[in-house]
Design a protein around this motif. Structure first.
Motif, PDB file in Angstrom:
ATOM      1  N   ALA A 180       0.956  -1.248  -0.004  1.00  0.00           N
ATOM      2  CA  ALA A 180       0.147  -0.073   0.079  1.00  0.00           C
ATOM      3  C   ALA A 180       0.882   1.456  -0.041  1.00  0.00           C
ATOM      4  CB  ALA A 180      -0.882  -0.088   1.479  1.00  0.00           C
ATOM      5  N   GLY A 181       1.996   1.232   0.627  1.00  0.00           N
ATOM      6  CA  GLY A 181       2.891   2.401   0.826  1.00  0.00           C
ATOM      7  C   GLY A 181       3.469   2.760  -0.589  1.00  0.00           C
ATOM      8  N   SER A 182       3.958   1.568  -1.250  1.00  0.00           N
ATOM      9  CA  SER A 182       4.483   1.670  -2.518  1.00  0.00           C
ATOM     10  C   SER A 182       3.469   2.319  -3.396  1.00  0.00           C
ATOM     11  CB  SER A 182       4.941   0.385  -2.931  1.00  0.00           C
ATOM     12  OG  SER A 182       6.033  -0.223  -2.092  1.00  0.00           O
ATOM     13  N   SER A 183       2.054   1.924  -3.472  1.00  0.00           N
ATOM     14  CA  SER A 183       1.231   2.420  -4.470  1.00  0.00           C
ATOM     15  C   SER A 183       1.116   4.027  -4.115  1.00  0.00           C
ATOM     16  CB  SER A 183       0.103   1.634  -4.016  1.00  0.00           C
ATOM     17  OG  SER A 183       0.150   0.388  -4.573  1.00  0.00           O
ATOM     18  N   ASN A 187       1.853   7.043  -6.833  1.00  0.00           N
ATOM     19  CA  ASN A 187       0.832   7.894  -6.999  1.00  0.00           C
ATOM     20  C   ASN A 187       1.029   9.468  -6.583  1.00  0.00           C
ATOM     21  OD1 ASN A 187      -0.553   5.846  -8.469  1.00  0.00           O
ATOM     22  ND2 ASN A 187      -1.843   5.335  -6.646  1.00  0.00           N
ATOM     23  N   SER A 188       1.982   9.505  -5.744  1.00  0.00           N
ATOM     24  CA  SER A 188       2.282  10.705  -5.278  1.00  0.00           C
ATOM     25  C   SER A 188       2.402  11.883  -6.131  1.00  0.00           C
ATOM     26  CB  SER A 188       3.322  10.722  -4.073  1.00  0.00           C
ATOM     27  OG  SER A 188       4.473  10.432  -4.994  1.00  0.00           O
ATOM     28  N   PRO A 189       3.134  11.914  -7.433  1.00  0.00           N
ATOM     29  CA  PRO A 189       3.240  12.747  -8.163  1.00  0.00           C
ATOM     30  C   PRO A 189       1.851  13.397  -8.984  1.00  0.00           C
ATOM     31  CG  PRO A 189       4.896  11.153  -8.710  1.00  0.00           C
ATOM     32  CD  PRO A 189       3.813  10.721  -7.684  1.00  0.00           C
ATOM     33  N   ASN A 190       0.834  12.384  -8.871  1.00  0.00           N
ATOM     34  CA  ASN A 190      -0.319  12.861  -9.152  1.00  0.00           C
ATOM     35  C   ASN A 190      -1.239  14.034  -8.315  1.00  0.00           C
ATOM     36  OD1 ASN A 190      -0.210  10.957 -11.368  1.00  0.00           O
ATOM     37  ND2 ASN A 190      -1.321   9.386  -9.961  1.00  0.00           N
ATOM     38  N   ILE A 191      -0.491  14.262  -7.017  1.00  0.00           N
ATOM     39  CA  ILE A 191      -1.130  15.177  -6.221  1.00  0.00           C
ATOM     40  C   ILE A 191      -0.626  16.499  -6.841  1.00  0.00           C
ATOM     41  CG2 ILE A 191      -1.000  16.273  -3.941  1.00  0.00           C
ATOM     42  CD1 ILE A 191      -0.421  13.295  -2.860  1.00  0.00           C
ATOM     43  N   VAL A 192       0.575  16.539  -7.490  1.00  0.00           N
ATOM     44  CA  VAL A 192       0.991  17.825  -7.798  1.00  0.00           C
ATOM     45  C   VAL A 192       0.375  17.955  -9.282  1.00  0.00           C
ATOM     46  CG1 VAL A 192       3.266  19.031  -8.510  1.00  0.00           C
ATOM     47  CG2 VAL A 192       3.147  17.762  -6.716  1.00  0.00           C
ATOM     48  N   ILE A 208       0.014  17.523   0.032  1.00  0.00           N
ATOM     49  CA  ILE A 208       1.379  16.608  -0.178  1.00  0.00           C
ATOM     50  C   ILE A 208       1.206  16.102   1.305  1.00  0.00           C
ATOM     51  CG2 ILE A 208       3.670  16.747  -0.110  1.00  0.00           C
ATOM     52  CD1 ILE A 208       3.348  18.576  -2.527  1.00  0.00           C
ATOM     53  N   ILE A 209       1.082  16.895   2.534  1.00  0.00           N
ATOM     54  CA  ILE A 209       1.282  16.396   4.019  1.00  0.00           C
ATOM     55  C   ILE A 209       0.220  15.689   4.143  1.00  0.00           C
ATOM     56  CG2 ILE A 209       1.308  17.187   6.422  1.00  0.00           C
ATOM     57  CD1 ILE A 209       2.320  20.034   5.402  1.00  0.00           C
ATOM     58  N   ALA A 210      -0.910  15.571   3.865  1.00  0.00           N
ATOM     59  CA  ALA A 210      -1.838  14.669   4.018  1.00  0.00           C
ATOM     60  C   ALA A 210      -1.431  13.283   3.479  1.00  0.00           C
ATOM     61  CB  ALA A 210      -3.388  15.132   3.442  1.00  0.00           C
ATOM     62  N   GLY A 211      -0.997  13.246   2.374  1.00  0.00           N
ATOM     63  CA  GLY A 211      -0.473  11.871   1.537  1.00  0.00           C
ATOM     64  C   GLY A 211       0.482  11.238   2.451  1.00  0.00           C
ATOM     65  N   ARG A 212       1.438  12.053   2.977  1.00  0.00           N
ATOM     66  CA  ARG A 212       2.487  11.526   3.639  1.00  0.00           C
ATOM     67  C   ARG A 212       1.915  11.140   5.088  1.00  0.00           C
ATOM     68  NH1 ARG A 212       7.256  12.823   6.953  1.00  0.00           N
ATOM     69  NH2 ARG A 212       9.208  12.665   5.703  1.00  0.00           N
ATOM     70  N   ASP A 238      10.841  12.340  -2.118  1.00  0.00           N
ATOM     71  CA  ASP A 238      11.430  12.296  -3.343  1.00  0.00           C
ATOM     72  C   ASP A 238      10.619  12.507  -4.627  1.00  0.00           C
ATOM     73  OD1 ASP A 238      13.961  12.861  -2.065  1.00  0.00           O
ATOM     74  OD2 ASP A 238      14.260  10.407  -2.235  1.00  0.00           O
ATOM     75  N   ALA A 239       9.502  11.505  -4.621  1.00  0.00           N
ATOM     76  CA  ALA A 239       8.619  11.457  -5.518  1.00  0.00           C
ATOM     77  C   ALA A 239       7.686  12.620  -5.829  1.00  0.00           C
ATOM     78  CB  ALA A 239       7.699  10.406  -5.170  1.00  0.00           C
TER      79      ALA A 239
END
Length: 239
Positions: A180-183, A187-192, A208-212, A238-239
């Motif tokens: 789940a963490g890898s997913s 997908n984190s770049p999609n936040i930006v 970004i913080i919420a995703g973290r 980094d992502a």
């Protein structure tokens, strides 16, 4: 003429009384020896003619009553001893059959990925009850004895299975959390790239913080160690 008891008659009476007493003692000793011999022979007969292990297991499978040689209610010493001897052997064979059955159930449970401790406990308890009840129909004391013996084994099996089950679940939970963490990281770049300030009040930084936070929570709930969590948080950044 003498008027007292006849001395010769007294001696003769004492002799007969003594002889009668010795005969009674001899008879009692003979009876005791005969009873002991009958008991020994009865125990041996009962042990030799007790139901075989195969017959005990067949009785358990078919639900038929187990028949023992001898008669516990008889006044005959041999019959009582025969029943006692056969019951002792049957107890041992029932205990052995029960242990073999429980061990087989445990082995099957260990190979079943869907098995859980509660289900296994219910299955083992049912098996112990069946073996104890079958023997209790013959002798409540023997049934209780075998039930206690098998119950101790079943409990140790549940403890062992639970320990192994928890270890597997911990490993599985950790694996799922890592996945789940890898997913989330992938997908984190999609936040930006998908951010549109007009769609909500939350800033890009807040998202970004919420995703973290979600990443950290998922890893912690999965039992991932702090060092690995920190490693994945850096990957997220980094992502």
């Amino acid at each position: 003429m003498p008027t007292g008891p006849d001395p010769a008659l007294q001696v003769q009476t004492q002799m007969f009384n003594s002889l009668s007493s010795r005969l009674n003692q001899f008879q009692a000793t003979a009876n005791k020896m005969a009873s002991a011999q009958a008991e020994t022979q009865g125990l041996a007969y009962g042990a030799r003619n007790a139901p075989t292990a195969a017959e005990v297991e067949l009785a358990m499978q078919t639900g038929k009553p187990i028949e023992l040689p001898g008669d516990a209610s008889s006044y005959n010493v041999f019959q009582q001893a025969a029943y006692k001897g056969s019951l002792a052997v049957t107890e041992d064979r029932m205990d052995i059959a029960g242990r073999r059955y429980l061990t087989q159930m445990f082995a099957e449970a260990a190979r079943d990925p869907a098995m859980d401790p509660s289900t296994l406990t219910a299955k083992l308890d049912s098996a112990v009850s069946e073996f104890a009840s079958s023997l209790s129909a013959i002798s409540p004391q023997s049934g209780a004895k075998v039930g206690k013996s098998l119950g101790i084994l079943a409990n140790s099996q549940v403890v062992q299975f639970t320990r192994e089950y928890m270890a597997r679940q911990t490993k599985l939970n950790k694996s799922n959390a890592i996945s789940a963490g890898s997913s989330l990281i992938a997908n984190s770049p999609n936040i930006v790239s998908g951010y549109n300030p007009e769609q909500g009040a939350a800033t890009l930084q807040d998202r970004i913080i919420a995703g973290r936070v979600r990443l950290n929570s998922a890893l912690q709930n999965g039992g991932v160690d702090p060092q690995t969590i920190l490693k994945y948080e850096r990957k997220y950044d980094d992502a």
